[in-house]
Design a protein around this motif. Structure first.
Motif, PDB file in Angstrom:
ATOM      1  N   ILE A 247       0.807  -1.276   0.040  1.00  0.00           N
ATOM      2  CA  ILE A 247       0.057   0.012  -0.066  1.00  0.00           C
ATOM      3  C   ILE A 247       0.712   1.249   0.310  1.00  0.00           C
ATOM      4  CG2 ILE A 247      -1.785   1.265   1.194  1.00  0.00           C
ATOM      5  CD1 ILE A 247      -2.796  -1.215   0.166  1.00  0.00           C
ATOM      6  N   MET A 248       0.424   2.149  -0.743  1.00  0.00           N
ATOM      7  CA  MET A 248       1.255   3.392  -0.906  1.00  0.00           C
ATOM      8  C   MET A 248      -0.010   4.518  -0.294  1.00  0.00           C
ATOM      9  SD  MET A 248       2.800   4.837  -4.418  1.00  0.00           S
ATOM     10  CE  MET A 248       2.660   6.511  -4.743  1.00  0.00           C
ATOM     11  N   HIS A 249       0.670   5.256   0.697  1.00  0.00           N
ATOM     12  CA  HIS A 249      -0.436   6.295   1.476  1.00  0.00           C
ATOM     13  C   HIS A 249       0.204   7.753   1.236  1.00  0.00           C
ATOM     14  CE1 HIS A 249      -2.015   7.718   5.607  1.00  0.00           C
ATOM     15  NE2 HIS A 249      -2.901   8.293   4.576  1.00  0.00           N
ATOM     16  N   PHE A 250      -0.806   8.425   0.710  1.00  0.00           N
ATOM     17  CA  PHE A 250      -0.355   9.686   0.577  1.00  0.00           C
ATOM     18  C   PHE A 250      -1.570  10.505   0.472  1.00  0.00           C
ATOM     19  CE2 PHE A 250      -0.853   7.951  -3.452  1.00  0.00           C
ATOM     20  CZ  PHE A 250      -1.720   9.032  -4.495  1.00  0.00           C
ATOM     21  N   ASP A 251      -1.498  12.050   0.817  1.00  0.00           N
ATOM     22  CA  ASP A 251      -2.553  13.105   0.553  1.00  0.00           C
ATOM     23  C   ASP A 251      -2.378  13.747  -0.697  1.00  0.00           C
ATOM     24  OD1 ASP A 251      -3.418  12.345   3.094  1.00  0.00           O
ATOM     25  OD2 ASP A 251      -2.755  14.054   4.236  1.00  0.00           O
ATOM     26  N   VAL A 252      -3.592  13.990  -1.218  1.00  0.00           N
ATOM     27  CA  VAL A 252      -3.493  15.064  -2.217  1.00  0.00           C
ATOM     28  C   VAL A 252      -4.192  16.153  -1.709  1.00  0.00           C
ATOM     29  CG1 VAL A 252      -4.310  15.595  -4.815  1.00  0.00           C
ATOM     30  CG2 VAL A 252      -3.853  13.025  -4.084  1.00  0.00           C
ATOM     31  N   VAL A 253      -3.479  17.169  -1.774  1.00  0.00           N
ATOM     32  CA  VAL A 253      -3.720  18.659  -1.212  1.00  0.00           C
ATOM     33  C   VAL A 253      -4.184  19.460  -2.297  1.00  0.00           C
ATOM     34  CG1 VAL A 253      -3.277  20.369   0.430  1.00  0.00           C
ATOM     35  CG2 VAL A 253      -2.459  18.002   0.719  1.00  0.00           C
ATOM     36  N   VAL A 254      -5.220  20.166  -2.429  1.00  0.00           N
ATOM     37  CA  VAL A 254      -5.629  21.022  -3.385  1.00  0.00           C
ATOM     38  C   VAL A 254      -6.220  22.396  -2.837  1.00  0.00           C
ATOM     39  CG1 VAL A 254      -5.927  19.072  -5.343  1.00  0.00           C
ATOM     40  CG2 VAL A 254      -7.771  19.833  -3.571  1.00  0.00           C
ATOM     41  N   GLU A 255      -6.625  23.327  -3.756  1.00  0.00           N
ATOM     42  CA  GLU A 255      -7.348  24.337  -3.204  1.00  0.00           C
ATOM     43  C   GLU A 255      -8.771  23.894  -2.919  1.00  0.00           C
ATOM     44  OE1 GLU A 255      -9.837  27.733  -2.900  1.00  0.00           O
ATOM     45  OE2 GLU A 255      -9.854  26.666  -4.717  1.00  0.00           O
ATOM     46  N   ALA A 256      -9.237  24.527  -1.996  1.00  0.00           N
ATOM     47  CA  ALA A 256     -10.606  23.965  -1.385  1.00  0.00           C
ATOM     48  C   ALA A 256     -11.558  24.135  -2.372  1.00  0.00           C
ATOM     49  CB  ALA A 256     -10.998  24.825  -0.188  1.00  0.00           C
ATOM     50  N   SER A 257     -11.757  24.913  -3.368  1.00  0.00           N
ATOM     51  CA  SER A 257     -13.004  24.574  -4.268  1.00  0.00           C
ATOM     52  C   SER A 257     -12.647  23.932  -5.251  1.00  0.00           C
ATOM     53  CB  SER A 257     -13.101  26.246  -5.043  1.00  0.00           C
ATOM     54  OG  SER A 257     -12.115  26.395  -5.411  1.00  0.00           O
TER      55      SER A 257
ATOM     56  N   GLU B   6      -7.481  13.150 -10.360  1.00  0.00           N
ATOM     57  CA  GLU B   6      -6.571  13.064 -11.665  1.00  0.00           C
ATOM     58  C   GLU B   6      -5.141  13.479 -11.284  1.00  0.00           C
ATOM     59  OE1 GLU B   6      -7.172  16.445 -15.130  1.00  0.00           O
ATOM     60  OE2 GLU B   6      -9.125  15.407 -14.639  1.00  0.00           O
ATOM     61  N   TYR B   7      -4.981  14.624 -10.395  1.00  0.00           N
ATOM     62  CA  TYR B   7      -3.732  14.949  -9.995  1.00  0.00           C
ATOM     63  C   TYR B   7      -3.077  13.882  -9.037  1.00  0.00           C
ATOM     64  CZ  TYR B   7      -4.775  20.065 -10.554  1.00  0.00           C
ATOM     65  OH  TYR B   7      -5.010  21.077 -11.099  1.00  0.00           O
ATOM     66  N   GLY B   8      -3.752  13.189  -8.368  1.00  0.00           N
ATOM     67  CA  GLY B   8      -3.231  11.864  -7.745  1.00  0.00           C
ATOM     68  C   GLY B   8      -2.649  10.861  -8.859  1.00  0.00           C
ATOM     69  N   LYS B   9      -3.431  10.533  -9.837  1.00  0.00           N
ATOM     70  CA  LYS B   9      -3.030  10.023 -10.958  1.00  0.00           C
ATOM     71  C   LYS B   9      -1.705  10.476 -11.619  1.00  0.00           C
ATOM     72  CE  LYS B   9      -7.558   8.047 -12.135  1.00  0.00           C
ATOM     73  NZ  LYS B   9      -8.731   7.673 -13.203  1.00  0.00           N
ATOM     74  N   GLN B  10      -1.564  11.615 -11.765  1.00  0.00           N
ATOM     75  CA  GLN B  10      -0.215  12.177 -12.125  1.00  0.00           C
ATOM     76  C   GLN B  10       0.602  11.893 -11.300  1.00  0.00           C
ATOM     77  OE1 GLN B  10      -0.722  16.497 -12.984  1.00  0.00           O
ATOM     78  NE2 GLN B  10      -2.612  16.271 -13.895  1.00  0.00           N
ATOM     79  N   TYR B  11       0.578  11.918  -9.902  1.00  0.00           N
ATOM     80  CA  TYR B  11       1.414  11.826  -9.100  1.00  0.00           C
ATOM     81  C   TYR B  11       1.901  10.173  -9.179  1.00  0.00           C
ATOM     82  CZ  TYR B  11       3.747  10.039  -4.801  1.00  0.00           C
ATOM     83  OH  TYR B  11       4.845   9.807  -3.776  1.00  0.00           O
ATOM     84  N   LEU B  12       1.106   9.170  -9.324  1.00  0.00           N
ATOM     85  CA  LEU B  12       1.101   7.811  -9.487  1.00  0.00           C
ATOM     86  C   LEU B  12       2.333   7.594 -10.669  1.00  0.00           C
ATOM     87  CD1 LEU B  12      -2.047   6.112  -8.806  1.00  0.00           C
ATOM     88  CD2 LEU B  12      -0.177   6.171  -7.278  1.00  0.00           C
ATOM     89  N   VAL B  13       2.098   8.309 -11.737  1.00  0.00           N
ATOM     90  CA  VAL B  13       3.142   8.016 -12.893  1.00  0.00           C
ATOM     91  C   VAL B  13       4.343   8.420 -12.579  1.00  0.00           C
ATOM     92  CG1 VAL B  13       3.660   9.088 -15.145  1.00  0.00           C
ATOM     93  CG2 VAL B  13       1.290   8.621 -14.663  1.00  0.00           C
ATOM     94  N   THR B  14       4.548   9.540 -11.671  1.00  0.00           N
ATOM     95  CA  THR B  14       5.900   9.932 -11.372  1.00  0.00           C
ATOM     96  C   THR B  14       6.426   9.203 -10.464  1.00  0.00           C
ATOM     97  OG1 THR B  14       5.245  11.512  -9.490  1.00  0.00           O
ATOM     98  CG2 THR B  14       5.497  12.552 -11.900  1.00  0.00           C
ATOM     99  N   ALA B  15       5.600   8.140  -9.738  1.00  0.00           N
ATOM    100  CA  ALA B  15       6.157   7.520  -8.603  1.00  0.00           C
ATOM    101  C   ALA B  15       6.335   5.856  -9.161  1.00  0.00           C
ATOM    102  CB  ALA B  15       5.085   7.347  -7.396  1.00  0.00           C
ATOM    103  N   GLY B  16       6.193   5.809 -10.361  1.00  0.00           N
ATOM    104  CA  GLY B  16       6.429   4.480 -11.101  1.00  0.00           C
ATOM    105  C   GLY B  16       5.233   3.476 -10.847  1.00  0.00           C
ATOM    106  N   GLN B  17       4.013   4.337 -10.661  1.00  0.00           N
ATOM    107  CA  GLN B  17       2.862   3.522 -10.511  1.00  0.00           C
ATOM    108  C   GLN B  17       1.681   3.697 -11.339  1.00  0.00           C
ATOM    109  OE1 GLN B  17       2.946   0.895  -8.186  1.00  0.00           O
ATOM    110  NE2 GLN B  17       5.077   1.300  -7.897  1.00  0.00           N
TER     111      GLN B  17
END
Length: 87
Positions: free
Chosen positions: A17-27, A35-46
């Motif tokens: 398991i990979m645990h992380f928070d996606v933090v975005v502007e409240a609105s 979508e942003y989390g999926k972008q991170y997964l690409v950079t993390a090799g996942q």
């Protein structure tokens, strides 16, 4: 800046398991946070690992520290790495 924090747990390709928070502007819409989390997964090799509203759930709203606010203004999001994330 008020930001929304999405608590995220993704099963990695090796089954751990990979645990992380996606933090975005409240609105920002939940779909965009995913979508942003999926972008991170690409950079993390996942790339291609399952990430839906089931894996990425709204947690809370908080005031963003300056370095997080800067990242959100530049990139749209900040990833807070927790467990099982690459350095």
């Amino acid at each position: 800046m008020e930001c929304a924090v999405y608590d995220t747990y993704v099963t990695k390709k090796d089954g751990r398991i990979m645990h992380f928070d996606v933090v975005v502007e409240a609105s920002t819409p939940h779909e965009k946070a995913i979508e942003y989390g999926k972008q991170y997964l690409v950079t993390a090799g996942q790339a291609g690992q399952k990430m839906t509203s089931e894996e990425c759930q709204f947690c809370h709203i908080q005031e963003a520290p300056p370095f997080v606010e800067k990242a959100i203004r530049q990139n749209g999001y900040w990833i807070q790495k927790m467990e099982g994330c690459p350095p």
